[in-house]
Design a protein around this motif. Structure first.
Motif, mmCIF file in Angstrom:
data_model
loop_
_atom_site.group_PDB
_atom_site.id
_atom_site.type_symbol
_atom_site.label_atom_id
_atom_site.label_comp_id
_atom_site.label_asym_id
_atom_site.label_seq_id
_atom_site.Cartn_x
_atom_site.Cartn_y
_atom_site.Cartn_z
ATOM 1 N N GLU A 405 14.957 59.584 -23.953
ATOM 2 C CA GLU A 405 14.225 59.483 -22.696
ATOM 3 C C GLU A 405 14.905 60.336 -21.627
ATOM 4 O O GLU A 405 16.135 60.345 -21.509
ATOM 5 C CB GLU A 405 14.183 58.019 -22.243
ATOM 6 N N GLY A 406 14.100 61.058 -20.873
ATOM 7 C CA GLY A 406 14.653 61.951 -19.857
ATOM 8 C C GLY A 406 14.511 63.407 -20.209
ATOM 9 O O GLY A 406 14.724 64.272 -19.364
ATOM 10 N N TRP A 407 14.132 63.685 -21.453
ATOM 11 C CA TRP A 407 13.963 65.080 -21.886
ATOM 12 C C TRP A 407 12.565 65.287 -22.454
ATOM 13 O O TRP A 407 12.110 64.498 -23.285
ATOM 14 C CB TRP A 407 14.975 65.457 -22.970
ATOM 15 N N ARG A 408 11.929 66.352 -22.035
ATOM 16 C CA ARG A 408 10.719 66.855 -22.684
ATOM 17 C C ARG A 408 11.124 68.051 -23.535
ATOM 18 O O ARG A 408 12.089 68.748 -23.219
ATOM 19 C CB ARG A 408 9.663 67.249 -21.649
ATOM 20 N N ALA A 409 10.381 68.306 -24.597
ATOM 21 C CA ALA A 409 10.793 69.348 -25.555
ATOM 22 C C ALA A 409 10.922 70.714 -24.890
ATOM 23 O O ALA A 409 11.918 71.419 -25.072
ATOM 24 C CB ALA A 409 9.810 69.408 -26.712
ATOM 25 N N SER A 410 9.916 71.112 -24.116
ATOM 26 C CA SER A 410 9.954 72.445 -23.504
ATOM 27 C C SER A 410 11.101 72.563 -22.522
ATOM 28 O O SER A 410 11.803 73.589 -22.480
ATOM 29 C CB SER A 410 8.623 72.745 -22.810
ATOM 30 N N ALA A 411 11.336 71.517 -21.726
ATOM 31 C CA ALA A 411 12.424 71.551 -20.753
ATOM 32 C C ALA A 411 13.779 71.579 -21.456
ATOM 33 O O ALA A 411 14.709 72.271 -21.018
ATOM 34 C CB ALA A 411 12.331 70.347 -19.825
ATOM 35 N N PHE A 412 13.903 70.815 -22.562
ATOM 36 C CA PHE A 412 15.172 70.810 -23.292
ATOM 37 C C PHE A 412 15.460 72.193 -23.876
ATOM 38 O O PHE A 412 16.610 72.672 -23.824
ATOM 39 C CB PHE A 412 15.129 69.766 -24.403
#
Length: 473
Positions: A405-412
Motif C-alpha cells: 500500500e502506498g505504491w502504484r505500479a507506474s509511480a514505483f
C-alpha cells in the motif's frame, strides 16, 4: 586477496560517486591498491563511508567501464591489469568511431536494466563461435540453394534431441518446424490455425505481450480470460466460447509470464475438456522454463489440438533467434505451409548451426550453468525482497512483486528509474482496457556482476520500505 583499504572522499568536488572513483584511481596510482587486489563489497564500503550502496556501485561501474577495475561474477571487483598503451588507444578510437556512427548508443552503464532477462556467458559464446566457424568452413547444406524440408531434417532431429525429457507425447522430427525465435513460433502457430473473417484468440488477463501482437497482425480479436492461482479459469473460457468464434488459446502453463505461476495438471485437464467441447486449439509457450517440466504439455494431454513453442533464447542465447514449433499431428502440414509460404525456412547456415549446437554434448552443461547463475541472482532478490508479496522460483529468471500500500505500479517504476533501476509494470502485460494492478516484474540481468545487481535490488527495497505518501492518495 581482500583489502582493508578505506578511501576518503572528504574535500573532493563533484558527486559522491565521482569522488569515490577519483579516490580509487589515486589509490591505484600510488600503489595503495595493487593490481588484482579485491575491493571491499559494495555494502561494506557503503557502510564504512556512510553513503548509499548505489553510490558505491555507480563508482565501481564507472571504473569498470574505464578498464581500471574488473568485475568477476560471484567473486567481486578487482583492480584490473594495466592494458598496453596501443590497446587502450585502439579501444578509445573504436568507441569514438561507434559513437560517431551511432550517437544514440546507451552511455549510462550505471543503470540496472531489469526489464528482460539477460543471460550470463558461461562458455556458450565460445562454443557458438566455434560452431559458426565450422559451419562457415564446411556448411552441410551449402550456400547456393533454397532451404528445403530434406535439408533441414538433421536440424529437426537436433531439436528433437534437445527436447528429450519434455513431456510432448509421440514426437517425430517431421512434427517440428524451425522458427526465428519463440515469437515467430507463436505467429506461425496462429497463422496455421486462424481462419475466417473474425477469429478470436484467448489469452490470460496478464500475459506475454507477444501473444496480443501476433494475434493483432492476423486481425484477430483478443479476449483476456480471468485467472486464479492455477491459471486460466475454465468456466470463463467456456462462457466466452459460447458467444464468440474462439479458435485458439495462447498460454504459458509451466512458467506464466509475468507472474511466474504454474498451472497444475488438474487445471490443464479442465482446460482441455473445454477446448474439446468448443473445438479450440491450445498454443503453449514454454520459452521461460529452465528446469524440468512439472506437468504434461498440452500436446501430450490433447494430441489433436496441443501446440508447443519454445526457443534457446532464455537458456543459451537470444542472438541467434533459433526457435521451434511442434504441431499436433493433424496440423503438421498446415504448420509447414505457414513457414514455407511465409519465409521458405531458416537460412541454411543457421539451420546447420542449430544442428551442430543442439547436438553438442557441452550445450546441456552450459544451459545448466546459466540456470545456476540465474538461481543465484534470484536468491539475492529473495534475500532482500522476501518480506514483501513476491512470487519466485529458482528456475525462473524473473520475479513478480505485488506492491505494498502506498505504491502504484507506474509511480514505483518511475521512482525506480530515478534510482537507476528499470523494471516493468503490470500494465505492460495487460490489455488496454484492463484493470490496473499494482505489481511489477523484475527480470534477472546476469550480465551485471552480482554486487552491482544486489545494490540495485537494495535500492528497490529502500523504495518499498519508504513509499511516498502522495502516491497512495
Amino acid at each position: 586477496m581482500h583489502t582493508i583499504w578505506l578511501p576518503s572522499i572528504e574535500g573532493r568536488d563533484g558527486p559522491k560517486y565521482k569522488a569515490l572513483a577519483e579516490a580509487i584511481r589515486d589509490a591505484i596510482g600510488d600503489e595503495t591498491l595493487e593490481v588484482q587486489q579485491k575491493l571491499p563489497p559494495v555494502r561494506d564500503l557503503a557502510w564504512d563511508l556512510k553513503i548509499t550502496p548505489g553510490t558505491v556501485a555507480r563508482a565501481y561501474t564507472l571504473l569498470t567501464d574505464e578498464g581500471v577495475l574488473e568485475a568477476a561474477v560471484g567473486r567481486g571487483t578487482f583492480v584490473a591489469l594495466p592494458k598496453p598503451k596501443a590497446e587502450s588507444e585502439s579501444k578509445a578510437d573504436y568507441l569514438s568511431d561507434v559513437l560517431t556512427v551511432a550517437p544514440s548508443i546507451e552511455r549510462r552503464p550505471d543503470v540496472a536494466r531489469l526489464t528482460s532477462p539477460q543471460l550470463p556467458d558461461v562458455g556458450q559464446a565460445k562454443l557458438i563461435q566455434q560452431h559458426m566457424g565450422q559451419v562457415a568452413a564446411n556448411p552441410r547444406s551449402g550456400v547456393m540453394h533454397y532451404p528445403n524440408r530434406k535439408t533441414f531434417k538433421p536440424a529437426r532431429e537436433a531439436v528433437q534431441h534437445w527436447l528429450r525429457g519434455t513431456p510432448l507425447g509421440a514426437l517425430d522430427e517431421e512434427d517440428i518446424v524451425l522458427s526465428h525465435g519463440g515469437q515467430n513460433g507463436v505467429s506461425l502457430a496462429l497463422q496455421s490455425i486462424l481462419t475466417g473473417p473474425s477469429p478470436v484468440v484467448l489469452v490470460e488477463e496478464l500475459s506475454y505481450p507477444g501473444f496480443r501482437r501476433a494475434a493483432a497482425l492476423l486481425r484477430a480479436e483478443v479476449i483476456a480470460i480471468p485467472m486464479d492461482s492455477d491459471g486460466m479459469i475454465p468456466e470463463a473460457i467456456a462462457a466466452v466460447a459460447k458467444s464468440h468464434t474462439v479458435q485458439a488459446i495462447c498460454t504459458s502453463p509451466e512458467v506464466h509470464n509475468p507472474t511466474g505461476l504454474f498451472t497444475p495438471v488438474s487445471r490443464r485437464e479442465e482446460i482441455v475438456e473445454v477446448a474439446r467441447a468448443h473445438d479450440i486449439q491450445i498454443i503453449e509457450d514454454d520459452c521461460y522454463r529452465m528446469g524440468a517440466s512439472r506437468a504434461p504439455s498440452y500436446r501430450m494431454l490433447a494430441p489433436e489440438r496441443g501446440w508447443y513453442v519454445s526457443s534457446i533464447s532464455k537458456t543459451l542465447t537470444p542472438a541467434l533467434r533459433i526457435g521451434f514449433v511442434v504441431a499436433p499431428k493433424p496440423s503438421v502440414p498446415a504448420l509447414r505451409r505457414s513457414a514455407e509460404h511465409g519465409f521458405f525456412g531458416l537460412a541454411t547456415p543457421l539451420a546447420d548451426l542449430a544442428e551442430r549446437l543442439l547436438n553438442d554434448p557441452n550445450v546441456a552443461e552450459c544451459a545448466a550453468k546459466v540456470n545456476a547463475v540465474f538461481s543465484q541472482y534470484v536468491q539475492t532478490c529473495v534475500n532482500h525482497l522476501g518480506a514483501y508479496d513476491v512470487t519466485w522460483h529458482k528456475d525462473v529468471p524473473f520475479l513478480w512483486l505485488r506492491l505494498p500500500e502506498g505504491w502504484r505500479a507506474s509511480a514505483f517504476c518511475q521512482a525506480a528509474e530515478v534510482e537507476r533501476v528499470q523494471i516493468r509494470p503490470a500494465e505492460e502485460f495487460a490489455g488496454r482496457d484492463a484493470r490496473a494492478l499494482h505489481a511489477v516484474r523484475i527480470a534477472i540481468n546476469a550480465q551485471i556482476d552480482l554486487e552491482h545487481f544486489e545494490a540495485a535490488i537494495m535500492r528497490l527495497r529502500e523504495l518499498l520500505d519508504n513509499p511516498s505518501e502522495r502516491i497512495g492518495v
